[in-house]
Scaffold this motif. Structure first.
Motif, PDB file in Angstrom:
ATOM      1  N   LEU A 254      34.702  41.925  51.115  1.00 47.51           N
ATOM      2  CA  LEU A 254      35.714  41.770  52.175  1.00 47.51           C
ATOM      3  C   LEU A 254      37.029  42.492  51.862  1.00 47.51           C
ATOM      4  O   LEU A 254      37.529  43.238  52.713  1.00 47.51           O
ATOM      5  N   PRO A 255      37.599  42.337  50.659  1.00 42.05           N
ATOM      6  CA  PRO A 255      38.836  43.092  50.395  1.00 42.05           C
ATOM      7  C   PRO A 255      38.630  44.606  50.451  1.00 42.05           C
ATOM      8  O   PRO A 255      39.527  45.345  50.838  1.00 42.05           O
ATOM      9  N   SER A 256      37.414  45.052  50.073  1.00 43.22           N
ATOM     10  CA  SER A 256      37.184  46.500  50.130  1.00 43.22           C
ATOM     11  C   SER A 256      37.144  46.973  51.579  1.00 43.22           C
ATOM     12  O   SER A 256      37.550  48.085  51.895  1.00 43.22           O
ATOM     13  N   LEU A 257      36.683  46.095  52.473  1.00 40.86           N
ATOM     14  CA  LEU A 257      36.604  46.453  53.896  1.00 40.86           C
ATOM     15  C   LEU A 257      37.972  46.416  54.564  1.00 40.86           C
ATOM     16  O   LEU A 257      38.327  47.310  55.331  1.00 40.86           O
ATOM     17  N   TYR A 258      38.729  45.360  54.279  1.00 48.16           N
ATOM     18  CA  TYR A 258      39.956  45.140  55.064  1.00 48.16           C
ATOM     19  C   TYR A 258      41.241  45.477  54.319  1.00 48.16           C
ATOM     20  O   TYR A 258      42.279  45.672  54.943  1.00 48.16           O
ATOM     21  N   LEU A 259      41.195  45.512  52.981  1.00 49.30           N
ATOM     22  CA  LEU A 259      42.422  45.794  52.228  1.00 49.30           C
ATOM     23  C   LEU A 259      42.319  47.092  51.416  1.00 49.30           C
ATOM     24  O   LEU A 259      43.289  47.515  50.797  1.00 49.30           O
TER      25      LEU A 259
ATOM     26  N   ARG B 189      33.863  52.776  48.738  1.00 50.24           N
ATOM     27  CA  ARG B 189      34.768  52.601  49.877  1.00 50.24           C
ATOM     28  C   ARG B 189      36.231  52.628  49.444  1.00 50.24           C
ATOM     29  O   ARG B 189      37.094  53.113  50.157  1.00 50.24           O
ATOM     30  N   THR B 190      36.500  52.108  48.250  1.00 52.51           N
ATOM     31  CA  THR B 190      37.883  52.041  47.772  1.00 52.51           C
ATOM     32  C   THR B 190      38.240  53.212  46.856  1.00 52.51           C
ATOM     33  O   THR B 190      39.270  53.178  46.179  1.00 52.51           O
TER      34      THR B 190
ATOM     35  N   GLU C 188      26.581  50.446  56.615  1.00 46.02           N
ATOM     36  CA  GLU C 188      27.981  50.330  56.169  1.00 46.02           C
ATOM     37  C   GLU C 188      28.564  51.682  55.775  1.00 46.02           C
ATOM     38  O   GLU C 188      29.772  51.894  55.870  1.00 46.02           O
TER      39      GLU C 188
ATOM     40  N   SER D 253      30.708  53.513  58.220  1.00 44.22           N
ATOM     41  CA  SER D 253      32.087  53.079  58.491  1.00 44.22           C
ATOM     42  C   SER D 253      33.063  53.655  57.453  1.00 44.22           C
ATOM     43  O   SER D 253      34.266  53.421  57.547  1.00 44.22           O
TER      44      SER D 253
END
Lengths: 316, 538
Positions: free
Chosen positions: A154-159, B253-254, B275, B278
């Motif tokens: 979740l943090p990787s998706l939204y933050l 992703r990060t 995923e 995205s």
């Protein structure tokens, strides 16, 4: 107290022998021929016979057991077939990570479990109680691997943030190191703290109804002093007792969390040993963990003695 | 997306094979054609770490060891991304007679400038030393007829075989056959050399091992003396060991990693592929599996599997398109055998002609075939499987049981513990049917050998002199053309007889971030790092 400690340590000996026999027999009782499996899958030796000889399985069972125990007493846990390193060196490398994670998780679990248990008891059947009990049930029901995955995804998706992908050394970056352990420790701690909360609440409610507490209130003592000084000490003994069980659960829970959070500890070592049919490592690790759980239970018993003078009298 | 490799060798089909590398660009790819930028560090997410750094030890080398050495070492030959065998440290090869190969080496190739080798030149003595290390190693099986290795001069190696072996050059490209510097290993008590530890990782490859932190990461730096001038473009590569695919994707992703690899056919799970779309600029690359397949088998020396009509009925009972849609949304091949999907001899069912009927989903025809075989009401059988390959594998067995039940085959699933499975069923000790996987290194020879008596992977108990002779003829073929003809004949023979009923093979997924330019998936072997010489990062 010293005499009691001595008796408890003596009592551990037959348990240790039983555990060692069980661990020794585990790999030998697995259905199918585990040596054929190791040989076929991983070619740890040039032939099946050589594989058996390397593991000492070509000797009578009793001789194998005695020889294993003698080596254990010499501090030789064997050599990993997969990594070809001594199991002692592997354990020395991985144990601190697991201990740190488990102790942090237990510490958080105690603080969370006792604080919320106490609050729920003090405000029994009020909204605080309802909410805290609901949260505790949720933490008990949700598997740690699911929570761990959510906390990473979740943090990787939204933050745009994700935890470190390698172990941060305490020496080079103490804060970063603690931050890396904080998330898995909190996840594991909430899971471990939930039963402590429920037990703590129940015990506090029982203690708060005792005559001596009613007397304390009647004497006009400060409410919080009565709760924190007079009630908690008596309510905490059963909670400490279940800490022994919780510690073994912490080790079990760390298996998944170590993998998710990139922490190279005993849990992931155990998983690797199973995956690679690394029979000597697996055998040694199970024994180490069993001994560890026994030691924790011994410590818990000693803590109960320290807290409750009645137990000290019985022990004497 | 379903893809099939072409049925016949030749220029056109080679082009098709390259296309079948299945590069599907999710994000923008046009930048991949831009001039490569020198410098930068590529960060890679790999599932597991290498176990030692020796592919020729007495223990079978982990695929992750093979990958690690693909950064630092070269082989005499290597696989191109399209799967062709091309020279690596070899400059050329000749075959003066059926049992002799002469390999001429590149000149001026130097080992890494690390002690004790200190950048000395690579010579034929290193090749000889490497082949001497084969004795007692599991990799000895790659060269079953190798008799002698001699070095007429510093840049020539002569291999003498006791009998012709047509897969010889192909197996020189196997991703265990790295050339070791004879003085890089640690001396052992028996006079040998040990190459297990990271200090001994001294090769001729594009990258040099700089740091290895167990369970954490490997850091490679550019080899400035690499023999391909101007390559690699990257200053270095950092490989992080991240076992969980969700964590790998979160790291990509990060921006913590740039590539999620597909080593060991364990690319990104199809369920997570959505995923990737995205993530801005991320590319999802598909490739066919080169090393594994799943199939349903029975014993050819026992009823009912001995009857071709029963095998055809089982194959026609399997709704492969439905399986592919349900399990592999990112694409799959309809069948996965009898030779590697990435082989130029692989024939997709739609190119099979008359024998293609065996791969059609047609329960009515299947029931008719069973009736003709003497089973008008179907039959009861056991369907062996194992818990050892995880819950997804068991789910696929359950789907198979369901499909078989629709033609009257009442298969009761027998799930086995992995030790029992590997020591009994996987060795062919079973009755009834088995849902079984197959693994090989990828050369056709290894797959074909499983159809000969005596091979430990002959779980179907095939003992047909015609097949045995054909496989032997392919192995001893005097020329590439003769080998190709033999393999084509075998493939046709297989599809007409359906000794094994192959199931769909999922596409293997690799993911790259938008920083990565010029990355191509490799169709064969555990040597994807070899393509990194052409990769740059933004």
């Amino acid at each position: 107290m010293t005499g009691y400690l001595g008796r408890r340590v003596l009592l551990m000996l037959p348990t240790l022998v039983l555990v060692s026999v069980m661990v020794f027999l585990i790999m030998r009782l697995i259905p199918g021929d585990v040596v054929s499996l190791m040989f076929a899958d991983l070619g740890y030796a040039p032939s099946l016979e050589a594989m058996r000889a390397r593991l000492g399985l070509d000797r009578p069972l009793a001789e194998q057991y005695v020889s294993w125990i003698v080596e254990l007493l010499r501090g030789n846990l064997g050599e990993s077939l997969w990594t070809q390193r001594t199991v002692v060196s592997l354990v020395a490398e991985r144990l601190p990570v697991t201990l740190e994670l488990s102790l942090l998780a237990i510490a958080f679990g105690i603080v969370y479990g006792m604080a919320t248990g106490l609050a729920a008891a003090v405000w029994q059947d009020r909204w605080v109680d309802m909410v805290l009990r609901g949260i505790a049930v949720a933490f008990l029901s949700l598997p740690t691997f699911w929570l761990g995955t959510l906390v990473i995804v979740l943090p990787s998706l939204y933050l745009g943030w994700s935890p470190s992908i390698q172990l941060v050394s305490f020496r080079s970056d103490p804060l970063g190191h603690l931050a890396q352990f904080a998330l898995p420790a909190v996840i594991l701690g909430t899971h471990l703290g939930a039963p402590l909360m429920r037990m703590g609440r129940a015990m506090m409610l029982e203690v708060l109804r005792q005559d001596y507490i009613r007397t304390a209130f009647a004497k006009g003592l400060d409410d919080w002093r009565v709760v924190l000084v007079h009630a908690v000490r008596n309510a905490v003994i059963p909670v400490v007792t279940i800490l022994g069980v919780q510690m073994s659960q912490a080790i079990a829970g760390s298996v998944v969390l170590e993998t998710l959070f990139q922490l190279p500890g005993m849990g992931s070592l155990l998983v690797e040993a199973v995956a690679h049919r690394d029979f000597p490592t697996f055998q040694a690790l199970v024994l180490c963990l069993a001994v560890f759980v026994m030691l924790v239970n011994l410590l818990v018993d000693m803590a109960c003695l320290a807290i409750d003078p009645r137990l000290r009298r019985i022990a004497a | 997306m379903t893809t099939h490799l072409p049925s016949k060798p030749g220029a056109v089909s080679r082009l098709c094979a390259v296309a079948a590398a299945l590069l599907l660009v999710v994000g923008g790819s046009s930048a991949a054609l831009a001039q490569p930028k020198q410098g930068g560090v590529l960060r890679v997410a790999e599932r597991f770490e290498p176990v030692g750094f020796d592919t020729l030890a007495k223990k079978k080398a982990s695929v992750y060891t093979q990958v690690a050495l693909s950064f630092t070492h070269n082989r005499l030959f290597k696989y191109s991304p399209a799967g062709d065998v091309v020279p690596d440290l070899a400059a050329s090869v000749s075959r003066p007679n059926a049992t002799t190969y002469v390999v001429t080496l590149r000149k001026g190739v130097r080992f890494h400038a690390k002690p004790p080798v200190n950048g000395r030149e690579f010579t034929s003595e290193d090749v000889k030393f490497t082949f001497e290390r084969l004795a007692g190693s599991p990799e000895e099986r790659l060269f079953p007829t190798l008799k002698r290795v001699t070095t007429p001069d510093r840049y020539t190696v002569q291999f003498e075989l006791s009998a012709p072996f047509s897969a010889f050059v192909s197996n020189l490209a196997a991703t265990t056959m790295f050339i070791y510097a004879k003085d890089a290993g640690k001396p052992t008590a028996d006079g040998g050399r040990d190459y297990t530890s990271p200090e001994t990782v001294i090769g001729t490859g594009p990258f040099m091992l700089k740091e290895y932190r167990e369970k954490q990461r490997i850091v490679y730096e550019r080899n400035p003396a690499y023999f391909e001038s101007g390559r690699p473009y990257l200053d270095g590569v950092e490989t992080y060991f991240i076992p969980d695919p969700s964590v790998q994707l979160a790291a990509l992703r990060t921006g913590k990693v740039d590539i999620i690899t597909a080593t060991g056919s364990q690319g990104l799970p199809h369920a997570l592929a959505a995923e990737v779309r995205s993530i801005p600029g991320a590319r999802l690359l598909r490739q066919s599996s080169f090393q594994s397949s799943e199939n349903v088998i029975g014993r050819l020396d026992q009823k009912p599997w001995s009857d071709l009509r029963v095998r055809q009925a089982v194959s026609m009972a399997i709704d492969r398109p439905a399986l592919m849609k349900a399990l592999f949304p990112e694409g799959a091949n309809l069948i996965s055998g009898p030779i590697p999907l990435t082989s130029r001899f692989f024939v997709a069912p739609d190119k099979l002609g008359a024998t293609a009927a065996g791969y059609r989903h047609d329960p009515a025809a299947a029931r008719k075939l069973l009736a003709e075989a003497g089973y008008p009401n179907g039959f009861k059988t056991k369907l062996y499987t194992t818990v050892g390959y995880g819950s997804d594998y068991l789910s696929r067995t359950e789907l198979l049981k369901d499909m078989l039940s629709k033609i009257g085959i009442d298969a009761s699933i027998v799930p086995q513990e992995y030790p029992v499975w590997i020591s009994k069923t996987y060795k062919g000790d079973y009755d009834g049917m088995v849902h079984i996987p197959s693994w090989t290194l990828g050369d056709e020879d290894e797959w074909l050998a499983t159809y000969t008596p005596g091979d430990t992977r002959n779980q179907i108990h095939i003992n047909e002199p015609g097949v045995t002779n054909l496989v032997r003829a392919i192995r001893e073929a005097p020329s590439d053309q003769a080998r190709a003809k033999g393999i084509e004949e075998f493939v046709q023979m297989f599809h007409a007889n359906l000794w094994r009923v192959f199931l769909p093979a999922p596409a293997i997924l690799t993911v790259t971030s938008q920083r990565v330019k010029g990355y191509e998936v490799s169709l064969r072997g555990y040597s994807w790092p070899a393509v990194l010489v052409n990769v740059s990062v933004e």
